[in-house]
Enzyme design. Structure first.
Site, PDB file in Angstrom:
ATOM      1  N   LYS A 250       0.839  -1.212   0.000  1.00  0.00           N
ATOM      2  CA  LYS A 250       0.000   0.000   0.000  1.00  0.00           C
ATOM      3  C   LYS A 250       0.867   1.253   0.000  1.00  0.00           C
ATOM      4  CE  LYS A 250      -1.752   1.532   4.089  1.00  0.00           C
ATOM      5  NZ  LYS A 250      -1.458   2.935   4.433  1.00  0.00           N
ATOM      6  N   ASN A 251       1.883   1.277   0.885  1.00  0.00           N
ATOM      7  CA  ASN A 251       2.628   2.518   1.076  1.00  0.00           C
ATOM      8  C   ASN A 251       3.641   2.799  -0.035  1.00  0.00           C
ATOM      9  OD1 ASN A 251       1.084   2.989   3.272  1.00  0.00           O
ATOM     10  ND2 ASN A 251       2.666   2.534   4.801  1.00  0.00           N
TER      11      ASN A 251
ATOM     12  N   CYS B 239      -4.577  13.329  13.458  1.00  0.00           N
ATOM     13  CA  CYS B 239      -4.866  11.959  13.061  1.00  0.00           C
ATOM     14  C   CYS B 239      -4.816  11.067  14.292  1.00  0.00           C
ATOM     15  CB  CYS B 239      -3.877  11.568  11.974  1.00  0.00           C
ATOM     16  SG  CYS B 239      -3.037  10.052  12.124  1.00  0.00           S
TER      17      CYS B 239
ATOM     18  N   ARG C  84       1.230  14.593  13.589  1.00  0.00           N
ATOM     19  CA  ARG C  84       1.664  14.457  12.200  1.00  0.00           C
ATOM     20  C   ARG C  84       1.710  15.785  11.426  1.00  0.00           C
ATOM     21  NH1 ARG C  84      -0.921   8.991   9.831  1.00  0.00           N
ATOM     22  NH2 ARG C  84       0.978   8.957   8.591  1.00  0.00           N
TER      23      ARG C  84
ATOM     24  N   ASP D  66       4.776   0.484  12.056  1.00  0.00           N
ATOM     25  CA  ASP D  66       3.571  -0.142  11.497  1.00  0.00           C
ATOM     26  C   ASP D  66       3.416  -1.607  11.909  1.00  0.00           C
ATOM     27  OD1 ASP D  66       2.872   2.214  10.297  1.00  0.00           O
ATOM     28  OD2 ASP D  66       3.579   1.667   8.298  1.00  0.00           O
TER      29      ASP D  66
ATOM     30  N   ILE E 184       8.234   6.776  16.989  1.00  0.00           N
ATOM     31  CA  ILE E 184       7.899   7.513  15.752  1.00  0.00           C
ATOM     32  C   ILE E 184       6.658   8.390  15.948  1.00  0.00           C
ATOM     33  CG2 ILE E 184       7.398   7.309  13.274  1.00  0.00           C
ATOM     34  CD1 ILE E 184      10.119   6.135  13.923  1.00  0.00           C
TER      35      ILE E 184
ATOM     36  N   ARG F  17      -8.806  -0.498   4.504  1.00  0.00           N
ATOM     37  CA  ARG F  17      -7.917   0.528   3.935  1.00  0.00           C
ATOM     38  C   ARG F  17      -6.567  -0.069   3.567  1.00  0.00           C
ATOM     39  NH1 ARG F  17      -7.736   6.148   6.990  1.00  0.00           N
ATOM     40  NH2 ARG F  17      -6.516   6.466   5.110  1.00  0.00           N
TER      41      ARG F  17
HETATM   42  N1  EPU Z   1       6.933  14.486  10.923  1.00  0.00           N
HETATM   43  C1  EPU Z   1       7.154  15.805  11.249  1.00  0.00           C
HETATM   44  N2  EPU Z   1       7.068  16.734  10.257  1.00  0.00           N
HETATM   45  C2  EPU Z   1       6.771  16.397   8.963  1.00  0.00           C
HETATM   46  C3  EPU Z   1       6.572  15.042   8.640  1.00  0.00           C
HETATM   47  C4  EPU Z   1       6.653  14.106   9.645  1.00  0.00           C
HETATM   48  O1  EPU Z   1       7.417  16.139  12.405  1.00  0.00           O
HETATM   49  O2  EPU Z   1       6.713  17.301   8.118  1.00  0.00           O
HETATM   50  C5  EPU Z   1       7.021  13.471  11.989  1.00  0.00           C
HETATM   51  C6  EPU Z   1       5.710  12.696  12.158  1.00  0.00           C
HETATM   52  O3  EPU Z   1       4.793  13.407  12.968  1.00  0.00           O
HETATM   53  C7  EPU Z   1       6.196  11.413  12.778  1.00  0.00           C
HETATM   54  C8  EPU Z   1       7.549  11.193  12.110  1.00  0.00           C
HETATM   55  O4  EPU Z   1       7.937  12.471  11.590  1.00  0.00           O
HETATM   56  O5  EPU Z   1       6.389  11.594  14.155  1.00  0.00           O
HETATM   57  C9  EPU Z   1       7.549  10.192  10.968  1.00  0.00           C
HETATM   58  O6  EPU Z   1       6.488  10.480  10.084  1.00  0.00           O
HETATM   59  P1  EPU Z   1       6.577  10.166   8.514  1.00  0.00           P
HETATM   60  O7  EPU Z   1       6.507  11.443   7.773  1.00  0.00           O
HETATM   61  O8  EPU Z   1       7.728   9.261   8.266  1.00  0.00           O
HETATM   62  O9  EPU Z   1       5.221   9.362   8.300  1.00  0.00           O
HETATM   63  P2  EPU Z   1       4.255   9.434   7.041  1.00  0.00           P
HETATM   64  O10 EPU Z   1       5.014   9.637   5.818  1.00  0.00           O
HETATM   65  O11 EPU Z   1       3.138  10.367   7.349  1.00  0.00           O
HETATM   66  C10 EPU Z   1       4.371   6.898   6.472  1.00  0.00           C
HETATM   67  C11 EPU Z   1       3.410   5.768   6.350  1.00  0.00           C
HETATM   68  C12 EPU Z   1       2.905   5.380   7.721  1.00  0.00           C
HETATM   69  C13 EPU Z   1       4.090   4.981   8.578  1.00  0.00           C
HETATM   70  C14 EPU Z   1       5.105   6.129   8.638  1.00  0.00           C
HETATM   71  C15 EPU Z   1       6.364   5.778   9.392  1.00  0.00           C
HETATM   72  C16 EPU Z   1       2.391   5.949   4.173  1.00  0.00           C
HETATM   73  C17 EPU Z   1       1.179   6.247   3.372  1.00  0.00           C
HETATM   74  N3  EPU Z   1       2.288   6.146   5.486  1.00  0.00           N
HETATM   75  O12 EPU Z   1       3.640   7.980   7.062  1.00  0.00           O
HETATM   76  O13 EPU Z   1       2.049   4.255   7.537  1.00  0.00           O
HETATM   77  O14 EPU Z   1       3.656   4.669   9.874  1.00  0.00           O
HETATM   78  O15 EPU Z   1       5.473   6.506   7.289  1.00  0.00           O
HETATM   79  O16 EPU Z   1       6.971   4.674   8.822  1.00  0.00           O
HETATM   80  O17 EPU Z   1       3.409   5.555   3.644  1.00  0.00           O
HETATM   81  C18 EPU Z   1       0.145   2.924   7.851  1.00  0.00           C
HETATM   82  O18 EPU Z   1       0.388   2.402   6.758  1.00  0.00           O
HETATM   83  O19 EPU Z   1      -0.707   2.461   8.654  1.00  0.00           O
HETATM   84  C19 EPU Z   1       0.879   4.119   8.242  1.00  0.00           C
HETATM   85  C20 EPU Z   1       0.474   4.945   9.213  1.00  0.00           C
END
Ligand code: EPU
Length: 429
Positions: free
Chosen positions: A22-23, A126, A131, A316, A338, A408
């Site tokens: 998915k991701n 969320c 996030r 995850d 995380i 999802r």
């Molecule tokens: N963060 C910030 N600022 C930003 C972006 C992120 O502070 O601008 C923080 C977040 O709040 C979090 C950490 O950085 O504490 C990591 O977040 P990341 O940006 O890596 O997460 P994401 O890209 O929003 C993806 C996956 C998540 C998975 C995370 C971590 C997808 C669609 N989503 O989210 O997957 O948990 O990376 O590996 O790829 C899931 O599939 O259930 C899911 C939540």
């Protein structure tokens, strides 16, 4: 709303085909915004999030079709999607869409890169944490985007197009890495991303961008060097296997005992998680086209784990591991580093009889001799599936409510498990 009913106690035996990730599928679909040519994606999982993103992309002008849709009992539904963004007709991603699926915020980079402007809603909070998106914005500013926040929207402009830049992320972010990587592929000159996320899904997107014409070095490392192009071409790309689905079923087998081949996946996508699984007493061996997971003994050993960006233990899979060790012989400690609020499954696991103490980002799980079925529900995808794992171990019947979370991100979850002997069925509303 559908529910899932599970009667615990059956061992899992058989073969489970693993779907496309998915991701990876989501950012790969978003990559279609970067070219007016056709982007073909194979092995796309049949998930609610994929369908929703296809609708969101359609608003921007991306046509899509699904090739040779098959009906019938085949479990591995990996579909081939064609996406064509001949003309971008709308550069706004509205709140109604982005608030329903955070990953749709990642259209921001590609839209500015291709159209010189974008207006994308801030996603909001969320269930698993605040996030924020500051890192995404910081990265796109480094490529020359002029960004303002107006009435809940990110309004970004780069009338002369984006240019390469240098960004060192202060923290690893999967989404910010995707956003900047996608944008940089269509920016003038070289972009360097330091402290980039190394998740395999980032590598998969980079591999697809290379097929589309971008030059990218450092894939799989924390420094990505991207030579952007004026124009990207169409390509055909196969989505890599879902490492979180792989880990989820592997943990389920360790929870129930049994012996299952996870087909179409790779150990190197989740080495750390499988090493933890082995410490709990399960066996993992490589087989042609997959891995075999088994647990024969009765004892689940306790473990201490903290979640980390790849190649560490994935957040995850944190909830699924917690479900497994609720019945360990001793106390396990799991630290979530995380997301600040990703323990929503704890109170639900407690309803099944788990003994878990929370202290900030740390959960101490004292193994209990048995869990007992109960009605439960969860607020996110991975938490929901952890309840399924706990229910498979529990005595008696568990009903998991709010199944839409599972839909999802897990393709045909109940069919995959019931074919391996689990007593699990969906009860339609
Ligand atoms: N963060 C910030 N600022 C930003 C972006 C992120 O502070 O601008 C923080 C977040 O709040 C979090 C950490 O950085 O504490 C990591 O977040 P990341 O940006 O890596 O997460 P994401 O890209 O929003 C993806 C996956 C998540 C998975 C995370 C971590 C997808 C669609 N989503 O989210 O997957 O948990 O990376 O590996 O790829 C899931 O599939 O259930 C899911 C939540």
């Amino acid at each position: 709303m559908d529910r899932i009913k599970i009667v615990g106690g059956s061992r899992l035996e058989g073969v489970i085909p693993i779907s496309g990730a998915k991701n990876a599928a989501l950012p790969l679909m978003i990559a279609s915004l970067l070219t007016s040519d056709r982007l073909t994606l194979k092995n796309v999982p049949n998930l609610a999030d994929v369908a929703l993103l296809a609708r969101i992309l359609r608003n921007h002008g991306v046509d899509h079709s699904i090739e040779g849709k098959r009906a019938g009992p085949a479990l591995h539904l990996g579909e081939t999607f064609h996406f064509t963004a001949r003309d971008i007709v709308d550069t706004t991603a509205p709140y109604e869409m982005v608030s329903r699926m955070r990953a749709s915020f990642w259209v921001l980079g590609p839209l500015i890169a291709r159209m010189g402007q974008a207006r994308v809603s801030l996603p909001g909070g969320c269930a698993i944490g605040t996030r924020p998106v500051d890192l995404h914005l910081q990265g796109l500013k480094a490529l020359g985007a002029d960004i303002e926040i107006d009435a809940g929207y990110v309004v970004a402009k780069a009338p002369k197009g984006l240019r390469g830049g240098r960004i060192t992320f202060p923290k690893v972010s999967v989404g910010a890495t995707h956003n900047v990587l996608l944008a940089a592929a269509l920016a003038k000159g070289e972009t360097v991303i330091e402290n980039a996320a190394r998740e395999p899904e980032v590598g998969d997107v980079a591999a697809c961008l290379v097929k589309m014409g971008a030059l990218i070095e450092g894939v799989g490392t924390s420094t990505l060097r991207i030579q952007g192009r004026d124009r990207l071409e169409g390509a055909t790309h196969t989505v890599l296997p879902d490492r979180i689905e792989t880990g989820t079923f592997a943990f389920a087998v360790a929870a129930t005992g049994g012996n299952v081949v996870l087909e179409g996946t790779r150990r190197d996508l989740l080495d750390t998680a499988l090493a933890v699984l082995e410490k709990t007493g399960a066996q993992v061996i490589d087989v042609p086209d997959g891995i075999r997971v088994s647990r024969s003994g009765d004892v689940i050993e306790p473990v201490s784990v903290e979640t980390q960006p790849f190649p560490g233990f994935p957040t995850d899979l944190q909830a699924q591991l917690m479900a497994l060790v609720t019945r360990a012989k001793g106390t396990s400690v799991i630290r979530e580093t995380i997301f600040e609020n990703r323990f929503m499954h704890v109170q639900e696991l407690a309803r099944l009889g788990a003994d878990i103490q929370l202290n900030g980002d740390r959960a101490s799980i004292r193994g209990v001799a048995r869990l007992r079925g109960a009605p439960v529900m969860a607020t996110d995808l991975r938490a929901s599936v952890s309840l399924v794992i706990a229910a498979l171990m529990a005595e008696g019947e568990t009903t998991v409510n709010r199944v839409y979370h599972l839909d999802r991100g897990f393709e045909r979850l109940e069919e995959k498990l019931s074919r391996c002997g689990a007593q699990i069925e969906r009860i339609s509303a």
